[in-house]
Write an enzyme that holds these catalytic residues in place. Structure first.
Site, PDB file in Angstrom:
ATOM      1  N   PRO A   4       0.611   5.898  -0.166  1.00  0.00           N
ATOM      2  CA  PRO A   4      -0.265   7.009   0.212  1.00  0.00           C
ATOM      3  C   PRO A   4      -1.334   7.330  -0.827  1.00  0.00           C
ATOM      4  O   PRO A   4      -2.391   7.849  -0.488  1.00  0.00           O
ATOM      5  CB  PRO A   4       0.719   8.186   0.363  1.00  0.00           C
ATOM      6  CG  PRO A   4       2.023   7.545   0.688  1.00  0.00           C
ATOM      7  CD  PRO A   4       2.038   6.258  -0.079  1.00  0.00           C
ATOM      8  N   THR A  10      -9.933  -5.440   1.290  1.00  0.00           N
ATOM      9  CA  THR A  10     -11.151  -5.156   2.032  1.00  0.00           C
ATOM     10  C   THR A  10     -12.298  -6.073   1.599  1.00  0.00           C
ATOM     11  O   THR A  10     -12.217  -6.781   0.596  1.00  0.00           O
ATOM     12  CB  THR A  10     -11.596  -3.707   1.815  1.00  0.00           C
ATOM     13  OG1 THR A  10     -11.896  -3.534   0.410  1.00  0.00           O
ATOM     14  CG2 THR A  10     -10.516  -2.717   2.218  1.00  0.00           C
ATOM     15  N   ILE A  33     -23.691  -8.460  24.077  1.00  0.00           N
ATOM     16  CA  ILE A  33     -24.424  -9.403  24.930  1.00  0.00           C
ATOM     17  C   ILE A  33     -23.833  -9.460  26.332  1.00  0.00           C
ATOM     18  O   ILE A  33     -24.553  -9.555  27.334  1.00  0.00           O
ATOM     19  CB  ILE A  33     -24.442 -10.795  24.281  1.00  0.00           C
ATOM     20  CG1 ILE A  33     -25.256 -10.757  22.976  1.00  0.00           C
ATOM     21  CG2 ILE A  33     -25.030 -11.835  25.223  1.00  0.00           C
ATOM     22  CD1 ILE A  33     -25.142 -12.030  22.139  1.00  0.00           C
ATOM     23  N   THR A  73       2.977  -4.040   8.030  1.00  0.00           N
ATOM     24  CA  THR A  73       2.932  -4.814   9.269  1.00  0.00           C
ATOM     25  C   THR A  73       4.323  -5.331   9.620  1.00  0.00           C
ATOM     26  O   THR A  73       4.992  -5.929   8.782  1.00  0.00           O
ATOM     27  CB  THR A  73       1.964  -5.991   9.132  1.00  0.00           C
ATOM     28  OG1 THR A  73       0.655  -5.491   8.817  1.00  0.00           O
ATOM     29  CG2 THR A  73       1.896  -6.796  10.411  1.00  0.00           C
ATOM     30  N   GLY A 105      -5.285   2.508  -1.736  1.00  0.00           N
ATOM     31  CA  GLY A 105      -5.516   1.572  -0.648  1.00  0.00           C
ATOM     32  C   GLY A 105      -5.552   0.151  -1.160  1.00  0.00           C
ATOM     33  O   GLY A 105      -4.537  -0.524  -1.229  1.00  0.00           O
ATOM     34  N   SER A 106      -6.738  -0.310  -1.570  1.00  0.00           N
ATOM     35  CA  SER A 106      -6.892  -1.716  -1.963  1.00  0.00           C
ATOM     36  C   SER A 106      -6.571  -1.987  -3.429  1.00  0.00           C
ATOM     37  O   SER A 106      -6.538  -3.141  -3.846  1.00  0.00           O
ATOM     38  CB  SER A 106      -8.328  -2.174  -1.681  1.00  0.00           C
ATOM     39  OG  SER A 106      -8.583  -2.190  -0.302  1.00  0.00           O
ATOM     40  N   GLU A 113      -5.062  -7.235   3.591  1.00  0.00           N
ATOM     41  CA  GLU A 113      -5.061  -8.284   2.563  1.00  0.00           C
ATOM     42  C   GLU A 113      -6.281  -8.178   1.653  1.00  0.00           C
ATOM     43  O   GLU A 113      -6.698  -9.154   1.034  1.00  0.00           O
ATOM     44  CB  GLU A 113      -5.006  -9.683   3.190  1.00  0.00           C
ATOM     45  CG  GLU A 113      -3.757  -9.949   4.009  1.00  0.00           C
ATOM     46  CD  GLU A 113      -2.494  -9.941   3.160  1.00  0.00           C
ATOM     47  OE1 GLU A 113      -2.305 -10.859   2.356  1.00  0.00           O
ATOM     48  OE2 GLU A 113      -1.696  -9.014   3.318  1.00  0.00           O
ATOM     49  N   THR A 123       0.821  -1.209   0.000  1.00  0.00           N
ATOM     50  CA  THR A 123       0.000   0.000   0.000  1.00  0.00           C
ATOM     51  C   THR A 123       0.857   1.262   0.000  1.00  0.00           C
ATOM     52  O   THR A 123       1.913   1.318   0.629  1.00  0.00           O
ATOM     53  CB  THR A 123      -0.923  -0.004   1.234  1.00  0.00           C
ATOM     54  OG1 THR A 123      -1.614  -1.254   1.295  1.00  0.00           O
ATOM     55  CG2 THR A 123      -1.933   1.116   1.160  1.00  0.00           C
TER      56      THR A 123
END
Length: 388
Positions: A123, A367, A339, A153, A126-127, A365, A121
């Protein structure tokens, strides 16, 4: 004829070994590193040593029979412990999957044992992986890389990074190649570390490449620009990594379901599979729905991994597993918080942390929208130019 949906017994040792690691190494320090973002989890060094002694998962070298199923099983169990810590495991970066997917036998040997992050990725996008603008220019026996990558990552911790770059901007996506770049290469810098919603134990970095020179042999796959094949070689990486990310979601989802079941039972609500869900307490009925969704996600993940091991094209199935599991884990963790009420929203349990960690598994990986687009193309037999 009945269908056996159980894992083959050959994976029993993988399940046992990785679950024990998750239980005794990851889960006990999960909250610690959620609160200490950017602090290196030193406990992982000892775990990595134990994994290496015990013949742990391959880090980009050989791909033995059943390796893909083994990888998703290990990812599931370790993510039950902590997703962020799993993503920080030395020697098991996302870039290692890229090396395993497209490297030559000689490269597999050369890069065996490295810890590789993956930098895609930028700037400006994105995908849309085809929009890569980082360049790699051939200069004698080297390539010179220039550009900036975001959301990498383990980018500040890995010793190598697999960089997607174009070798010819005029040739479009066919010219996009991946390069293995040592992090100590001159011209490679960590510009900053991101502060994130979840997976805080895993650093996410911005990397800059300024005239970073790497040997031509560090290009993964063929250096030829084949406009007919487009950039299928580098995209094959995702066919390996998406089922693993789906397995991470399955592991995290199981952790949340187990905690939610405990909360329900403490409140006096027992899950009874012999009675219709609609005839039980509303919270129990919702638990059964979530659990069935979880089961479907795991079966899709296993299918995609099995196809990879059988050398069958699995692009659609890899995206199906990622899309289903990513949506499932966000639903499961958020419903568990809802819940469980006060315990779910406070730090008395890990439910609120898991809800924060879950969202990234629906995003990185590729969206949810990208996965659905890929699935539609495969099902309808349409190209990326036809269906955007």
């Amino acid at each position: 004829m009945a269908i056996n949906l159980e894992l083959p017994s050959t994976f029993d040792s993988t399940v046992e070994r990785t679950h024990l690691a998750a239980e005794h190494f990851l889960r006990p320090v999960s909250r610690k590193y959620d609160k200490a973002e950017h602090e290196y989890p030193v406990e992982l060094d000892e775990l990595a040593k134990l994994a290496k002694k015990g013949g742990g998962a391959s880090s980009g070298g050989d791909r033995p029979s059943g390796a893909s199923i083994g990888a998703v099983v290990a990812a599931r169990e370790m993510s039950w412990g902590d997703v962020g810590l799993l993503l920080s495991m030395p020697g098991q970066g996302l870039g290692n999957a890229a090396i395993a997917a497209v490297a030559s036998p000689e490269q597999l040997e050369e890069f065996s044992g490295v810890w590789a992050a993956m930098a895609i990725t930028e700037p400006s996008f994105g995908s849309d992986s085809a929009a890569v603008s980082t360049t790699a220019v051939r200069d004698g026996d080297d390539y010179v890389i220039n550009g900036e990558k975001i959301f990498v990552t383990a980018g500040s911790r890995a010793d190598h990074v697999v960089v997607w770059a174009t070798v010819d901007r005029s040739a479009g996506r066919a010219a996009i190649k991946s390069f293995v770049v040592p992090m100590d290469t001159e011209g490679v810098t960590v510009a900053r570390l991101e502060h994130k919603l979840g997976i805080k134990a895993s650093d996410t970095a911005v990397l800059r490449f300024e005239n970073a020179r790497v040997p031509a042999g560090n290009l993964l796959g063929s250096p030829e620009v084949d406009t007919k094949k487009a950039f299928g070689g580098v995209m094959q990486t995702f066919d390996n990594t998406r089922p693993v990310v789906a397995a991470m979601a399955v592991g995290l989802g199981r952790a949340a379901l187990e905690e939610l079941r405990r909360v329900l039972e403490e409140a006096g609500h027992t899950v009874d599979y012999d009675r219709p869900a609609a005839a039980q307490h509303a919270a129990v009925s919702e638990f059964i729905r979530l659990e069935s969704d979880w089961e479907a996600s795991w079966l899709l993940t296993l299918r995609a991994a099995w196809m990879a091991d059988e050398k069958q094209p699995n692009s659609a199935e890899a995206s199906m597993s990622k899309a289903k599991a990513g949506r499932m884990v966000t639903d499961v963790t958020n419903k568990a918080v809802e819940i469980a009420a006060t315990p779910g929203f406070s730090e008395t349990s890990l439910l609120e942390k898991w809800a924060r960690d879950a969202k990234i598994l629906d995003i990185f990986e590729g969206t949810q929208q990208i996965q659905q687009l890929i699935i539609a193309r495969r099902v309808l037999g349409r190209s990326s130019a036809d269906l955007k």
